[in-house]
Design an enzyme around this catalytic site. Structure first.
Site, mmCIF file in Angstrom:
data_model
loop_
_atom_site.group_PDB
_atom_site.id
_atom_site.type_symbol
_atom_site.label_atom_id
_atom_site.label_comp_id
_atom_site.label_asym_id
_atom_site.label_seq_id
_atom_site.Cartn_x
_atom_site.Cartn_y
_atom_site.Cartn_z
ATOM 1 N N TYR A 164 -9.326 5.537 7.254
ATOM 2 C CA TYR A 164 -9.237 6.029 8.789
ATOM 3 C C TYR A 164 -10.435 7.143 8.865
ATOM 4 O O TYR A 164 -10.462 7.992 8.341
ATOM 5 C CB TYR A 164 -8.022 6.565 9.197
ATOM 6 C CG TYR A 164 -6.961 5.215 9.557
ATOM 7 C CD1 TYR A 164 -6.253 5.006 8.331
ATOM 8 C CD2 TYR A 164 -6.857 4.845 10.693
ATOM 9 C CE1 TYR A 164 -5.114 3.955 8.384
ATOM 10 C CE2 TYR A 164 -5.593 4.129 11.026
ATOM 11 C CZ TYR A 164 -4.686 3.733 10.048
ATOM 12 O OH TYR A 164 -4.067 2.579 10.058
ATOM 13 N N HIS A 213 0.923 -1.086 -0.077
ATOM 14 C CA HIS A 213 0.132 -0.005 -0.145
ATOM 15 C C HIS A 213 0.756 1.293 -0.007
ATOM 16 O O HIS A 213 1.638 1.401 0.800
ATOM 17 C CB HIS A 213 -0.955 0.041 1.234
ATOM 18 C CG HIS A 213 -2.181 -0.818 1.117
ATOM 19 N ND1 HIS A 213 -3.230 -0.841 1.841
ATOM 20 C CD2 HIS A 213 -2.317 -2.008 0.093
ATOM 21 C CE1 HIS A 213 -4.093 -1.705 1.426
ATOM 22 N NE2 HIS A 213 -3.495 -2.531 0.727
ATOM 23 N N TYR A 254 4.131 6.717 9.783
ATOM 24 C CA TYR A 254 3.186 5.827 9.618
ATOM 25 C C TYR A 254 4.089 4.401 8.828
ATOM 26 O O TYR A 254 3.890 3.372 9.200
ATOM 27 C CB TYR A 254 2.043 5.930 8.789
ATOM 28 C CG TYR A 254 0.749 5.304 8.402
ATOM 29 C CD1 TYR A 254 -0.281 5.391 9.290
ATOM 30 C CD2 TYR A 254 1.109 4.039 7.774
ATOM 31 C CE1 TYR A 254 -1.209 4.341 9.200
ATOM 32 C CE2 TYR A 254 -0.175 3.157 7.531
ATOM 33 C CZ TYR A 254 -1.040 3.247 8.391
ATOM 34 O OH TYR A 254 -2.249 2.420 8.199
ATOM 35 N N PRO A 288 -3.989 0.807 19.035
ATOM 36 C CA PRO A 288 -3.790 0.326 17.620
ATOM 37 C C PRO A 288 -3.711 1.169 16.681
ATOM 38 O O PRO A 288 -3.068 0.637 15.353
ATOM 39 C CB PRO A 288 -4.787 -0.760 17.468
ATOM 40 C CG PRO A 288 -5.714 -0.654 18.534
ATOM 41 C CD PRO A 288 -5.126 0.151 19.698
ATOM 42 N N LYS A 324 1.132 0.052 15.017
ATOM 43 C CA LYS A 324 2.453 0.038 15.625
ATOM 44 C C LYS A 324 3.012 -1.107 16.373
ATOM 45 O O LYS A 324 4.235 -1.476 16.408
ATOM 46 C CB LYS A 324 2.966 1.382 16.122
ATOM 47 C CG LYS A 324 2.952 2.477 15.450
ATOM 48 C CD LYS A 324 4.412 2.636 14.200
ATOM 49 C CE LYS A 324 4.149 3.300 13.203
ATOM 50 N NZ LYS A 324 4.083 2.879 11.770
HETATM 51 P P1 FAD Z 1 2.247 -11.546 21.795
HETATM 52 O O1 FAD Z 1 1.743 -11.656 20.503
HETATM 53 O O2 FAD Z 1 1.298 -11.120 22.944
HETATM 54 O O3 FAD Z 1 2.935 -13.093 22.052
HETATM 55 C C1 FAD Z 1 3.320 -13.264 23.550
HETATM 56 C C2 FAD Z 1 3.028 -14.893 23.513
HETATM 57 O O4 FAD Z 1 3.786 -15.249 24.992
HETATM 58 C C3 FAD Z 1 1.817 -15.417 23.546
HETATM 59 O O5 FAD Z 1 2.007 -16.452 22.482
HETATM 60 C C4 FAD Z 1 1.445 -15.857 24.868
HETATM 61 O O6 FAD Z 1 0.751 -16.942 24.883
HETATM 62 C C5 FAD Z 1 2.688 -16.204 25.492
HETATM 63 N N1 FAD Z 1 2.967 -16.204 26.899
HETATM 64 C C6 FAD Z 1 2.396 -15.153 27.783
HETATM 65 N N2 FAD Z 1 2.606 -15.441 28.897
HETATM 66 C C7 FAD Z 1 3.476 -16.493 28.869
HETATM 67 C C8 FAD Z 1 4.006 -17.319 30.184
HETATM 68 N N3 FAD Z 1 3.815 -17.070 31.343
HETATM 69 N N4 FAD Z 1 4.814 -18.329 29.755
HETATM 70 C C9 FAD Z 1 4.880 -18.661 28.373
HETATM 71 N N5 FAD Z 1 4.423 -18.061 27.264
HETATM 72 C C10 FAD Z 1 3.552 -16.930 27.688
HETATM 73 N N6 FAD Z 1 -1.009 -4.352 16.610
HETATM 74 C C11 FAD Z 1 -1.039 -3.811 15.402
HETATM 75 O O7 FAD Z 1 -0.032 -3.431 14.918
HETATM 76 N N7 FAD Z 1 -2.559 -3.738 14.627
HETATM 77 C C12 FAD Z 1 -3.591 -4.331 15.212
HETATM 78 O O8 FAD Z 1 -4.509 -4.206 14.493
HETATM 79 C C13 FAD Z 1 -3.476 -5.045 16.441
HETATM 80 N N8 FAD Z 1 -4.486 -5.387 16.816
HETATM 81 C C14 FAD Z 1 -4.394 -6.217 18.042
HETATM 82 C C15 FAD Z 1 -5.816 -6.722 18.736
HETATM 83 C C16 FAD Z 1 -5.579 -7.343 19.939
HETATM 84 C C17 FAD Z 1 -6.645 -8.183 20.593
HETATM 85 C C18 FAD Z 1 -4.041 -7.443 20.636
HETATM 86 C C19 FAD Z 1 -4.114 -8.270 21.912
HETATM 87 C C20 FAD Z 1 -3.084 -6.826 19.886
HETATM 88 C C21 FAD Z 1 -3.074 -6.115 18.863
HETATM 89 N N9 FAD Z 1 -2.065 -5.661 18.381
HETATM 90 C C22 FAD Z 1 -2.110 -5.005 17.078
HETATM 91 C C23 FAD Z 1 -0.735 -5.585 18.876
HETATM 92 C C24 FAD Z 1 0.009 -6.737 18.213
HETATM 93 O O9 FAD Z 1 -0.893 -7.631 18.208
HETATM 94 C C25 FAD Z 1 1.136 -7.071 19.285
HETATM 95 O O10 FAD Z 1 1.787 -5.882 19.583
HETATM 96 C C26 FAD Z 1 1.912 -8.126 18.988
HETATM 97 O O11 FAD Z 1 1.384 -9.425 19.000
HETATM 98 C C27 FAD Z 1 3.093 -8.218 19.990
HETATM 99 O O12 FAD Z 1 3.925 -9.396 19.729
HETATM 100 P P2 FAD Z 1 4.605 -10.013 21.046
HETATM 101 O O13 FAD Z 1 5.215 -11.320 20.280
HETATM 102 O O14 FAD Z 1 5.463 -9.004 21.590
HETATM 103 O O15 FAD Z 1 3.334 -10.465 21.965
HETATM 104 C C1 DHB Z 2 -4.739 -2.918 11.131
HETATM 105 C C2 DHB Z 2 -4.991 -2.266 12.166
HETATM 106 C C3 DHB Z 2 -4.412 -1.013 12.761
HETATM 107 O O1 DHB Z 2 -4.596 -0.386 14.166
HETATM 108 C C4 DHB Z 2 -4.199 -0.075 11.798
HETATM 109 O O2 DHB Z 2 -3.884 1.232 12.330
HETATM 110 C C5 DHB Z 2 -4.229 -0.570 10.231
HETATM 111 C C6 DHB Z 2 -4.525 -1.645 10.318
HETATM 112 C C7 DHB Z 2 -5.429 -4.148 10.582
HETATM 113 O O3 DHB Z 2 -5.708 -4.765 11.362
HETATM 114 O O4 DHB Z 2 -5.250 -4.411 9.537
#
Ligand code: FAD
Ligand code: DHB
Length: 389
Positions: free
Chosen positions: A200, A72, A384, A292, A296
């Site tokens: 948006y 995009h 962005y 969100p 980021k």
């Molecule tokens: P996580 O993906 O949270 O992974 C952490 C892992 O550690 C998980 O698999 C968990 O099960 C495991 N864990 C936890 N505790 C323990 C433990 N005690 N022992 C062993 N394992 C454990 N970001 C965006 O950029 N755009 C979005 O649209 C967006 N939507 C989101 C929607 C939701 C509902 C959530 C919660 C987050 C969203 N995010 C989004 C944020 C993005 O998904 C996260 O920033 C990203 O997943 C971070 O990755 P991570 O590996 O740091 O953590």
């Molecule tokens: C998506 C989520 C966001 O928060 C955003 O700013 C852009 C895209 C997504 O889920 O695709």
């Protein structure tokens, strides 16, 4: 059992770090609390920066992303009956990619399995031990049996609710937090996106976002009150509310369909400092959360992983600790810039229930200025698409 790097959490941060380290010849084990299927089923982020794309390429998992991801060059902003495009390519010469977190996770899991690297799923009661010593270890239980893994370093990639951050003594850890007075209700639906780029939308009824996962699958969000439950939102209610928040020309293109996933996420800004204590290092959501808006979260997890990968590689090649010693400071600089941007995007696009009439007018002025000033649009675009590592 011994490994060089013990990783807690098989989300994108843990899996990506594990794969990058493996390709550098650095042994690692990942302990994950949930099952692989559970991790794969979580619908989360969808948009990745070029830096994240490059890192996935360096991890050797970019093939499907380049084949199926959608590049995009800009996004649309809609408010007050106006529609404006922010042209990233023209303003800063860069683009972003739509490729779901579920797909990234699947690619990384497959690469890890193919490389014969160990991930222990459904590991219970994972505990980092002796993190202030030169010989830390990880203990856990699986199927009623207790295990201990000796490591050189432990990396906490276990998300916001993980165990790692709380292992850092409270007198050392400083946290910063803002909780927003609303959440995002999101649905996934097998309907083509209504527009080739993300929209948006700001309206008096609240924020809405039309994004996508592919040419046939849309991801749609509306701002909702913090105490709303998924059950309060039938699909019909969701589609009518979305239509009311979009520009009429966009709303006319909506083709309602049954949701295949529906969830509510609260919005939060959070940073924990430092991101390292002794031989424990935090990466991704374990150390910081962004609202969100602006996508980021996942990208910030990727840049943390980049700094750690570089520092650990340097350590295993030369014995140097300099990169690891600088990790927290280096990563936090970029974290705070992403915190600022996500907070700002959230504040200009949402409807704040307690905003004074003065604040409402400022928000209008801010949006009006943004889409008329090339300088302001460039500032949005450069953040962005992702600030440099
Ligand atoms: P996580 O993906 O949270 O992974 C952490 C892992 O550690 C998980 O698999 C968990 O099960 C495991 N864990 C936890 N505790 C323990 C433990 N005690 N022992 C062993 N394992 C454990 N970001 C965006 O950029 N755009 C979005 O649209 C967006 N939507 C989101 C929607 C939701 C509902 C959530 C919660 C987050 C969203 N995010 C989004 C944020 C993005 O998904 C996260 O920033 C990203 O997943 C971070 O990755 P991570 O590996 O740091 O953590
Ligand atoms: C998506 C989520 C966001 O928060 C955003 O700013 C852009 C895209 C997504 O889920 O695709």
């Amino acid at each position: 059992m011994r490994t060089q790097v013990g990783i807690i959490g098989a989300g994108p941060a843990g899996l990506l770090l594990g794969q990058l380290l493996h390709r550098q010849g650095i042994s690692n084990v990942i302990l994950e609390r949930r099952s692989a299927e559970y991790v794969l089923d979580r619908v989360r982020a969808g948009l990745i920066e070029q830096g994240t794309v490059d890192l996935l390429d360096q991890a050797g998992v970019g093939r499907r992303m380049h084949a199926e991801g959608l590049v995009h060059d800009g996004v649309e902003l809609s408010f007050d009956g106006e529609h404006h495009r922010i042209d990233f390519k023209a303003l800063v010469g860069k683009a972003v990619m739509v490729y779901g977190q579920t797909e990234i996770t699947r690619d990384l899991m497959q690469a890890r399995a193919a490389a014969g690297q160990e991930t222990v799923y459904e590991a219970e009661d994972v505990q980092p031990l002796d993190i202030s010593s030169a010989r830390p270890s990880l203990t856990y239980r699986k199927d009623g049996v207790s295990y201990e893994i000796g490591c050189d370093f432990i990396i906490g990639c276990d998300g916001f609710h993980g165990v790692s951050r709380s292992t850092i003594p409270a007198e050392v850890l400083k946290t910063y937090e803002r909780i927003y007075p609303f959440g995002w209700l999101g649905i996934l639906v097998d309907r083509p996106p209504i527009s080739p780029e993300l929209i948006y939308a700001h309206s008096e009824r609240g924020f809405a976002l039309c994004t996508m996962r592919s040419a046939t699958r849309s991801r749609l969000y509306v701002q909702c009150p913090l105490d709303d439950q998924v059950e309060d939102w039938s699909d019909d209610r969701f589609w009518s509310e979305l239509a009311l928040r979009l520009d009429p020309s966009d709303a006319a293109r909506l083709v309602p369909g049954p949701s295949i996933e529906k969830s509510i996420a609260p919005l939060r800004s959070f940073v924990a400092e430092p991101m390292r204590f002794g031989r424990l290092f935090l990466a991704g959501d374990a150390a910081h959360i962004v609202p969100p808006t602006g996508a980021k979260g996942l990208n910030l997890a990727a840049s943390d992983v980049f700094y750690l990968w570089r520092a650990l590689s340097e350590h295993y090649e030369t014995g140097a600790m300099a990169g690891l010693d600088a990790y927290s400071q280096t990563a936090l600089k970029r974290v705070w810039l992403a915190e600022r941007f996500s907070w700002w995007m959230t504040s200009i696009l949402h409807t704040f229930p307690e905003a004074s009439s003065f604040e409402q007018q400022l928000q209008k002025a801010e949006l009006g200025y943004l889409v008329r000033s090339p300088a302001a649009m460039t500032a949005l675009a450069e953040n962005y698409v992702g600030l440099p590592y």
